[in-house]
Design a protein around this motif. Structure first.
Motif, PDB file in Angstrom:
ATOM      1  N   GLY A  38       8.119   4.158  -8.645  1.00 18.76           N
ATOM      2  CA  GLY A  38       9.435   4.243  -8.021  1.00 18.76           C
ATOM      3  C   GLY A  38       9.364   4.349  -6.518  1.00 18.76           C
ATOM      4  N   GLY A  39       8.445   5.172  -6.021  1.00 19.21           N
ATOM      5  CA  GLY A  39       8.293   5.307  -4.579  1.00 19.21           C
ATOM      6  C   GLY A  39       7.819   4.033  -3.934  1.00 19.21           C
ATOM      7  N   ALA A  40       6.877   3.338  -4.588  1.00 18.67           N
ATOM      8  CA  ALA A  40       6.377   2.066  -4.054  1.00 18.67           C
ATOM      9  C   ALA A  40       7.474   1.020  -4.025  1.00 18.67           C
ATOM     10  CB  ALA A  40       5.198   1.575  -4.893  1.00 18.67           C
ATOM     11  N   LEU A  41       8.329   1.030  -5.044  1.00 18.34           N
ATOM     12  CA  LEU A  41       9.428   0.063  -5.084  1.00 18.34           C
ATOM     13  C   LEU A  41      10.393   0.303  -3.934  1.00 18.34           C
ATOM     14  CD1 LEU A  41      10.351  -2.306  -6.818  1.00 18.34           C
ATOM     15  CD2 LEU A  41      11.804  -0.731  -8.094  1.00 18.34           C
ATOM     16  N   GLN A  42      10.633   1.572  -3.607  1.00 17.51           N
ATOM     17  CA  GLN A  42      11.491   1.884  -2.466  1.00 17.51           C
ATOM     18  C   GLN A  42      10.871   1.393  -1.169  1.00 17.51           C
ATOM     19  OE1 GLN A  42      12.452   6.251  -3.879  1.00 17.51           O
ATOM     20  NE2 GLN A  42      13.858   5.712  -2.255  1.00 17.51           N
ATOM     21  N   CYS A  66       1.624  13.403   6.086  1.00 18.11           N
ATOM     22  CA  CYS A  66       0.331  12.810   5.774  1.00 18.11           C
ATOM     23  C   CYS A  66       0.507  11.505   5.001  1.00 18.11           C
ATOM     24  CB  CYS A  66      -0.499  13.802   4.964  1.00 18.11           C
ATOM     25  SG  CYS A  66      -2.155  13.207   4.575  1.00 18.11           S
ATOM     26  N   GLU A  67       1.436  11.493   4.057  1.00 16.73           N
ATOM     27  CA  GLU A  67       1.687  10.270   3.287  1.00 16.73           C
ATOM     28  C   GLU A  67       2.270   9.173   4.170  1.00 16.73           C
ATOM     29  OE1 GLU A  67       2.495  12.327  -1.096  1.00 16.73           O
ATOM     30  OE2 GLU A  67       4.151  11.950   0.289  1.00 16.73           O
ATOM     31  N   ASP A  68       3.090   9.572   5.141  1.00 15.29           N
ATOM     32  CA  ASP A  68       3.638   8.591   6.073  1.00 15.29           C
ATOM     33  C   ASP A  68       2.524   7.973   6.917  1.00 15.29           C
ATOM     34  OD1 ASP A  68       5.952   7.318   7.351  1.00 15.29           O
ATOM     35  OD2 ASP A  68       5.386   8.489   9.111  1.00 15.29           O
ATOM     36  N   THR A  69       1.545   8.787   7.305  1.00 15.99           N
ATOM     37  CA  THR A  69       0.379   8.278   8.028  1.00 15.99           C
ATOM     38  C   THR A  69      -0.387   7.272   7.180  1.00 15.99           C
ATOM     39  OG1 THR A  69       0.151  10.348   9.269  1.00 15.99           O
ATOM     40  CG2 THR A  69      -1.792   8.928   9.131  1.00 15.99           C
ATOM     41  N   ALA A  70      -0.584   7.611   5.896  1.00 16.58           N
ATOM     42  CA  ALA A  70      -1.296   6.704   4.993  1.00 16.58           C
ATOM     43  C   ALA A  70      -0.534   5.399   4.809  1.00 16.58           C
ATOM     44  CB  ALA A  70      -1.515   7.388   3.642  1.00 16.58           C
ATOM     45  N   LEU A  71       0.788   5.473   4.707  1.00 17.55           N
ATOM     46  CA  LEU A  71       1.594   4.260   4.527  1.00 17.55           C
ATOM     47  C   LEU A  71       1.463   3.334   5.731  1.00 17.55           C
ATOM     48  CD1 LEU A  71       4.876   5.675   2.911  1.00 17.55           C
ATOM     49  CD2 LEU A  71       3.112   4.285   1.814  1.00 17.55           C
ATOM     50  N   ASN A  72       1.446   3.914   6.927  1.00 17.52           N
ATOM     51  CA  ASN A  72       1.278   3.091   8.133  1.00 17.52           C
ATOM     52  C   ASN A  72      -0.084   2.404   8.140  1.00 17.52           C
ATOM     53  OD1 ASN A  72       3.795   3.645   9.281  1.00 17.52           O
ATOM     54  ND2 ASN A  72       3.072   5.532  10.228  1.00 17.52           N
ATOM     55  N   LEU A  73      -1.119   3.112   7.680  1.00 16.92           N
ATOM     56  CA  LEU A  73      -2.446   2.512   7.622  1.00 16.92           C
ATOM     57  C   LEU A  73      -2.525   1.448   6.529  1.00 16.92           C
ATOM     58  CD1 LEU A  73      -4.527   5.776   8.088  1.00 16.92           C
ATOM     59  CD2 LEU A  73      -4.308   3.922   9.734  1.00 16.92           C
ATOM     60  N   PHE A  74      -1.845   1.693   5.405  1.00 20.54           N
ATOM     61  CA  PHE A  74      -1.780   0.672   4.352  1.00 20.54           C
ATOM     62  C   PHE A  74      -1.129  -0.611   4.870  1.00 20.54           C
ATOM     63  CE2 PHE A  74      -1.546   4.183   0.899  1.00 20.54           C
ATOM     64  CZ  PHE A  74      -2.923   4.296   0.914  1.00 20.54           C
ATOM     65  N   PHE A  87      11.264  -2.253  -0.557  1.00 20.86           N
ATOM     66  CA  PHE A  87      12.597  -2.608  -0.074  1.00 20.86           C
ATOM     67  C   PHE A  87      12.923  -1.911   1.247  1.00 20.86           C
ATOM     68  CE2 PHE A  87      13.044  -3.744  -4.574  1.00 20.86           C
ATOM     69  CZ  PHE A  87      13.668  -4.974  -4.459  1.00 20.86           C
ATOM     70  N   CYS A  88      11.842  -1.520   1.966  1.00 27.78           N
ATOM     71  CA  CYS A  88      11.972  -0.932   3.316  1.00 27.78           C
ATOM     72  C   CYS A  88      12.807   0.344   3.312  1.00 27.78           C
ATOM     73  CB  CYS A  88      12.575  -1.948   4.291  1.00 27.78           C
ATOM     74  SG  CYS A  88      11.622  -3.470   4.450  1.00 27.78           S
ATOM     75  N   GLU A  89      12.720   1.107   2.235  1.00 29.61           N
ATOM     76  CA  GLU A  89      13.424   2.388   2.163  1.00 29.61           C
ATOM     77  C   GLU A  89      12.410   3.471   1.838  1.00 29.61           C
ATOM     78  OE1 GLU A  89      16.807   4.695  -0.504  1.00 29.61           O
ATOM     79  OE2 GLU A  89      16.425   2.564  -0.815  1.00 29.61           O
ATOM     80  N   LYS A  90      12.140   4.344   2.798  1.00 24.51           N
ATOM     81  CA  LYS A  90      11.135   5.366   2.607  1.00 24.51           C
ATOM     82  C   LYS A  90      11.707   6.513   1.764  1.00 24.51           C
ATOM     83  CE  LYS A  90       8.662   6.021   6.141  1.00 24.51           C
ATOM     84  NZ  LYS A  90       8.231   6.429   7.491  1.00 24.51           N
ATOM     85  N   PRO A  91      11.031   6.917   0.682  1.00 26.71           N
ATOM     86  CA  PRO A  91      11.507   8.042  -0.139  1.00 26.71           C
ATOM     87  C   PRO A  91      11.620   9.317   0.685  1.00 26.71           C
ATOM     88  CG  PRO A  91       9.764   6.828  -1.267  1.00 26.71           C
ATOM     89  CD  PRO A  91       9.816   6.296   0.132  1.00 26.71           C
ATOM     90  N   ASP A  92      12.592  10.158   0.339  1.00 21.77           N
ATOM     91  CA  ASP A  92      12.820  11.365   1.134  1.00 21.77           C
ATOM     92  C   ASP A  92      11.763  12.437   0.903  1.00 21.77           C
ATOM     93  OD1 ASP A  92      13.461  12.039  -1.425  1.00 21.77           O
ATOM     94  OD2 ASP A  92      15.475  12.797  -0.994  1.00 21.77           O
ATOM     95  N   PHE A  93      10.893  12.261  -0.101  1.00 23.12           N
ATOM     96  CA  PHE A  93       9.856  13.255  -0.362  1.00 23.12           C
ATOM     97  C   PHE A  93       8.527  12.913   0.311  1.00 23.12           C
ATOM     98  CE2 PHE A  93       9.804  10.291  -3.997  1.00 23.12           C
ATOM     99  CZ  PHE A  93       8.509   9.809  -3.904  1.00 23.12           C
ATOM    100  N   VAL A  94       8.488  11.851   1.104  1.00 25.14           N
ATOM    101  CA  VAL A  94       7.246  11.453   1.771  1.00 25.14           C
ATOM    102  C   VAL A  94       6.885  12.476   2.841  1.00 25.14           C
ATOM    103  CG1 VAL A  94       6.192   9.733   3.276  1.00 25.14           C
ATOM    104  CG2 VAL A  94       7.529   8.999   1.309  1.00 25.14           C
ATOM    105  N   THR A  95       5.688  13.026   2.762  1.00 23.61           N
ATOM    106  CA  THR A  95       5.224  13.999   3.741  1.00 23.61           C
ATOM    107  C   THR A  95       4.648  13.291   4.961  1.00 23.61           C
ATOM    108  OG1 THR A  95       3.021  14.112   2.744  1.00 23.61           O
ATOM    109  CG2 THR A  95       4.689  15.629   1.892  1.00 23.61           C
TER     110      THR A  95
END
Length: 236
Positions: free
Chosen positions: A145-149, A162-170, A152-160
């Motif tokens: 579910g989080g990946a699907l968001q 550290c996870e936001d850092t990982a997403l940028n690197l991904f 669609f360029c919508e970041k889940p509200d529970f992203v910390t």
């Protein structure tokens, strides 16, 4: 005003990039060891896909390790929503999302010139590799579910943080892989008569090298930001 230096974030970024580059180097060393690159298009006779899969899993584990502290800042509602994305139903949804992305990449490969009535295994291997470099890390980190968001360029509200850092690197990993695979197809129609021009060898190598370049760019960006903060502190 001196910029605040986030040591934990910088360590996470550098370790993440190191894992990415180590994964690519291991793939290249394995390919050099095998000599005959024709096996790259085989699902059962190539270790490139398992090596990349293991590398992406290790990067997600790294993000989890650095994100333990950040989980405490989430509200009870956010933690509940985050946990709901890792139920058996959502895990099945994440697997389905990756499967559909693999089919999409296979369709794109055919549109861009891959054989329609042949080389099914080679097209599947290339599509699976592209899925591992682009979609799978986000699914492993945030669930289906989080990946699907995120798709669609919508970041889940529970992203910390550290996870936001990982997403940028991904993101760098994904963009590099896509551009590299596309660039690799340029050499296929050239009349050089080389063994490594056979489909999908240039695309697989291009995806790996593109991913490496994307991570090198991310590394230089991190080092530049770190040096800038250091020089600012030194002047003050």
């Amino acid at each position: 005003m001196v910029s605040r230096f986030d040591q934990q974030k910088t360590k996470h970024q550098l370790f993440h990039v190191s894992l990415s580059l180590a994964t690519i180097l291991i793939c290249m060393a394995y390919m050099q060891y095998r000599r005959n690159w024709a096996h790259l298009g085989s699902f059962w006779d190539s270790l490139v896909v398992p090596i990349v899969f293991l590398g992406e899993i290790l990067k997600v584990i790294l993000a989890r390790f650095y994100g333990k502290v950040d989980d405490g800042v989430l509200t009870a509602k956010q933690r509940q929503k985050k946990n709901s994305y890792f139920t058996p139903r959502e895990l099945l949804g994440g697997f389905t999302l990756q499967f559909l992305c693999t089919l999409l990449y296979a369709f794109i490969c055919i549109i861009l010139g891959a054989p329609v009535l042949g080389n099914y295994e080679q097209t599947f291997v290339l599509a699976l590799l592209m899925t591992l470099l682009t979609v799978s890390p986000t699914v492993f980190l945030l669930g289906g579910g989080g990946a699907l968001q995120v798709c669609f360029c919508e970041k889940p509200d529970f992203v910390t943080k550290c996870e936001d850092t990982a997403l940028n690197l991904f993101k760098y990993n994904a963009l590099g892989g896509i551009l590299g695979a596309w660039a690799g197809s340029v050499v296929a129609p050239l009349d050089w008569g080389r063994d490594w021009q056979a489909y999908p060898i240039p695309n697989v190598i291009g995806a790996l090298l593109g991913s490496a370049l994307g991570n090198i760019y991310a590394c230089t960006h991190v080092l530049y930001a770190t040096a800038r903060v250091y020089m600012t502190k030194k002047r003050t």
